[in-house]
Enzyme design. Structure first.
Site, PDB file in Angstrom:
ATOM      1  N   THR A   1     -15.717   1.929  -1.685  1.00  0.00           N
ATOM      2  CA  THR A   1     -14.750   1.779  -0.576  1.00  0.00           C
ATOM      3  C   THR A   1     -15.445   1.819   0.778  1.00  0.00           C
ATOM      4  O   THR A   1     -15.187   0.999   1.653  1.00  0.00           O
ATOM      5  CB  THR A   1     -13.696   2.905  -0.666  1.00  0.00           C
ATOM      6  OG1 THR A   1     -13.110   2.885  -1.967  1.00  0.00           O
ATOM      7  CG2 THR A   1     -12.619   2.737   0.395  1.00  0.00           C
TER       8      THR A   1
ATOM      9  N   TYR B 211       0.824  -1.214   0.000  1.00  0.00           N
ATOM     10  CA  TYR B 211       0.000   0.000   0.000  1.00  0.00           C
ATOM     11  C   TYR B 211       0.866   1.276   0.000  1.00  0.00           C
ATOM     12  O   TYR B 211       0.421   2.313   0.492  1.00  0.00           O
ATOM     13  CB  TYR B 211      -0.930   0.005   1.213  1.00  0.00           C
ATOM     14  CG  TYR B 211      -2.239  -0.751   1.011  1.00  0.00           C
ATOM     15  CD1 TYR B 211      -3.148  -0.374   0.008  1.00  0.00           C
ATOM     16  CD2 TYR B 211      -2.605  -1.807   1.835  1.00  0.00           C
ATOM     17  CE1 TYR B 211      -4.357  -1.040  -0.166  1.00  0.00           C
ATOM     18  CE2 TYR B 211      -3.820  -2.476   1.672  1.00  0.00           C
ATOM     19  CZ  TYR B 211      -4.680  -2.086   0.666  1.00  0.00           C
ATOM     20  OH  TYR B 211      -5.889  -2.730   0.502  1.00  0.00           O
TER      21      TYR B 211
ATOM     22  N   ARG C  35     -14.242  -4.360  -9.479  1.00  0.00           N
ATOM     23  CA  ARG C  35     -14.573  -3.169  -8.678  1.00  0.00           C
ATOM     24  C   ARG C  35     -16.102  -3.061  -8.501  1.00  0.00           C
ATOM     25  O   ARG C  35     -16.578  -2.632  -7.455  1.00  0.00           O
ATOM     26  CB  ARG C  35     -14.029  -1.892  -9.332  1.00  0.00           C
ATOM     27  CG  ARG C  35     -12.511  -1.828  -9.521  1.00  0.00           C
ATOM     28  CD  ARG C  35     -11.712  -1.595  -8.267  1.00  0.00           C
ATOM     29  NE  ARG C  35     -12.179  -0.501  -7.466  1.00  0.00           N
ATOM     30  CZ  ARG C  35     -11.504  -0.005  -6.413  1.00  0.00           C
ATOM     31  NH1 ARG C  35     -10.318  -0.513  -6.061  1.00  0.00           N
ATOM     32  NH2 ARG C  35     -11.990   0.972  -5.700  1.00  0.00           N
TER      33      ARG C  35
ATOM     34  N   PHE D   1      -4.646   7.424   7.312  1.00  0.00           N
ATOM     35  CA  PHE D   1      -5.086   6.092   7.733  1.00  0.00           C
ATOM     36  C   PHE D   1      -4.039   5.003   7.450  1.00  0.00           C
ATOM     37  O   PHE D   1      -4.308   3.822   7.659  1.00  0.00           O
ATOM     38  CB  PHE D   1      -6.416   5.730   7.071  1.00  0.00           C
ATOM     39  CG  PHE D   1      -6.413   5.834   5.560  1.00  0.00           C
ATOM     40  CD1 PHE D   1      -5.867   4.820   4.774  1.00  0.00           C
ATOM     41  CD2 PHE D   1      -6.966   6.941   4.925  1.00  0.00           C
ATOM     42  CE1 PHE D   1      -5.863   4.913   3.390  1.00  0.00           C
ATOM     43  CE2 PHE D   1      -6.971   7.036   3.532  1.00  0.00           C
ATOM     44  CZ  PHE D   1      -6.408   6.013   2.771  1.00  0.00           C
TER      45      PHE D   1
ATOM     46  N   HIS E   5      -9.799  -6.061  -1.412  1.00  0.00           N
ATOM     47  CA  HIS E   5      -9.025  -5.124  -2.225  1.00  0.00           C
ATOM     48  C   HIS E   5      -9.158  -5.545  -3.678  1.00  0.00           C
ATOM     49  O   HIS E   5      -9.198  -6.755  -3.970  1.00  0.00           O
ATOM     50  CB  HIS E   5      -7.533  -5.158  -1.842  1.00  0.00           C
ATOM     51  CG  HIS E   5      -6.657  -4.481  -2.857  1.00  0.00           C
ATOM     52  ND1 HIS E   5      -6.450  -3.123  -2.849  1.00  0.00           N
ATOM     53  CD2 HIS E   5      -6.011  -4.956  -3.961  1.00  0.00           C
ATOM     54  CE1 HIS E   5      -5.692  -2.804  -3.892  1.00  0.00           C
ATOM     55  NE2 HIS E   5      -5.419  -3.895  -4.580  1.00  0.00           N
TER      56      HIS E   5
ATOM     57  N   ARG F 116     -18.912  -5.403  -0.409  1.00  0.00           N
ATOM     58  CA  ARG F 116     -18.765  -4.471   0.706  1.00  0.00           C
ATOM     59  C   ARG F 116     -20.110  -4.130   1.350  1.00  0.00           C
ATOM     60  O   ARG F 116     -20.191  -3.974   2.563  1.00  0.00           O
ATOM     61  CB  ARG F 116     -18.008  -3.229   0.248  1.00  0.00           C
ATOM     62  CG  ARG F 116     -16.500  -3.521   0.120  1.00  0.00           C
ATOM     63  CD  ARG F 116     -15.765  -2.488  -0.657  1.00  0.00           C
ATOM     64  NE  ARG F 116     -14.316  -2.556  -0.469  1.00  0.00           N
ATOM     65  CZ  ARG F 116     -13.453  -1.856  -1.185  1.00  0.00           C
ATOM     66  NH1 ARG F 116     -13.867  -1.022  -2.126  1.00  0.00           N
ATOM     67  NH2 ARG F 116     -12.151  -1.969  -0.965  1.00  0.00           N
TER      68      ARG F 116
END
Ligand code: DAT
Ligand code: MG
Length: 140
Positions: A93, A51, A87, A59, A117, A104
């Site tokens: 997100t 990342y 996606r 964060f 991810h 999600r």
């Protein structure tokens, strides 16, 4: 339209709750083929390297601590427009903004602990796949 490959990670909040199979079913139902998959435990340093693009974000520490907190399942998904399709299946997100039926919306606990991810572009997909897999491990 083209056949693409994308890097997916089933994150610690999801492996901990035994959701790997349910998440994989959503990928497969959407026409994505799992052509490589392994369960690994990341160190905080490895999570930080993966990342690195987010290292200046507030964060970052929370994110890398979380990603190293439990095993993850890393996988390569292949299919028509696999990057965008994945996606879509993942959802936004922040799970509060994720469309109904997405991974999600159904499974994520918070914006930080959001179950999956997925690579966001062909260039990042290539780098992220190579971060975890050798070409011999990709069995399309
Ligand atoms: P995505 O995972 O949808 O590509 P991203 O690349 O913007 O989202 O961020 C990477 C991860 O960082 C995200 O999945 C969870 C974490 N993250 C992003 N925004 C956050 C925030 N505001 N607070 C806590 N964690 C966050
Ligand atoms: Mg991202």
């Amino acid at each position: 339209m083209a056949i693409e490959r994308t890097l997916s990670i089933i994150k610690p909040d999801a492996t901990k709750r035994n959701l790997t199979g349910k998440i994989n079913a959503k990928f497969e139902d959407a026409g994505l083929r799992i052509i490589a998959q392994k369960r690994i435990q990341l160190t905080k340093e490895q999570a930080g390297a993966f990342y690195a693009v987010h290292k200046e974000r507030p964060f970052f520490d929370e994110l890398t601590t979380f990603m190293a907190s439990e095993p993850v399942v890393v996988q390569v998904l292949e299919g028509e427009s696999a990057i965008a399709k994945n996606r879509e299946v993942m959802g936004a997100t922040n799970p509060a903004d994720a469309a109904p039926g997405t991974v999600r919306a159904e499974f994520a606990e918070s914006v930080g602990e959001n179950s999956v991810h997925g690579s966001d572009a062909p260039e990042t997909a290539a780098v992220e796949i190579a971060f975890f897999f050798s070409s011999l491990e990709l069995v399309g």
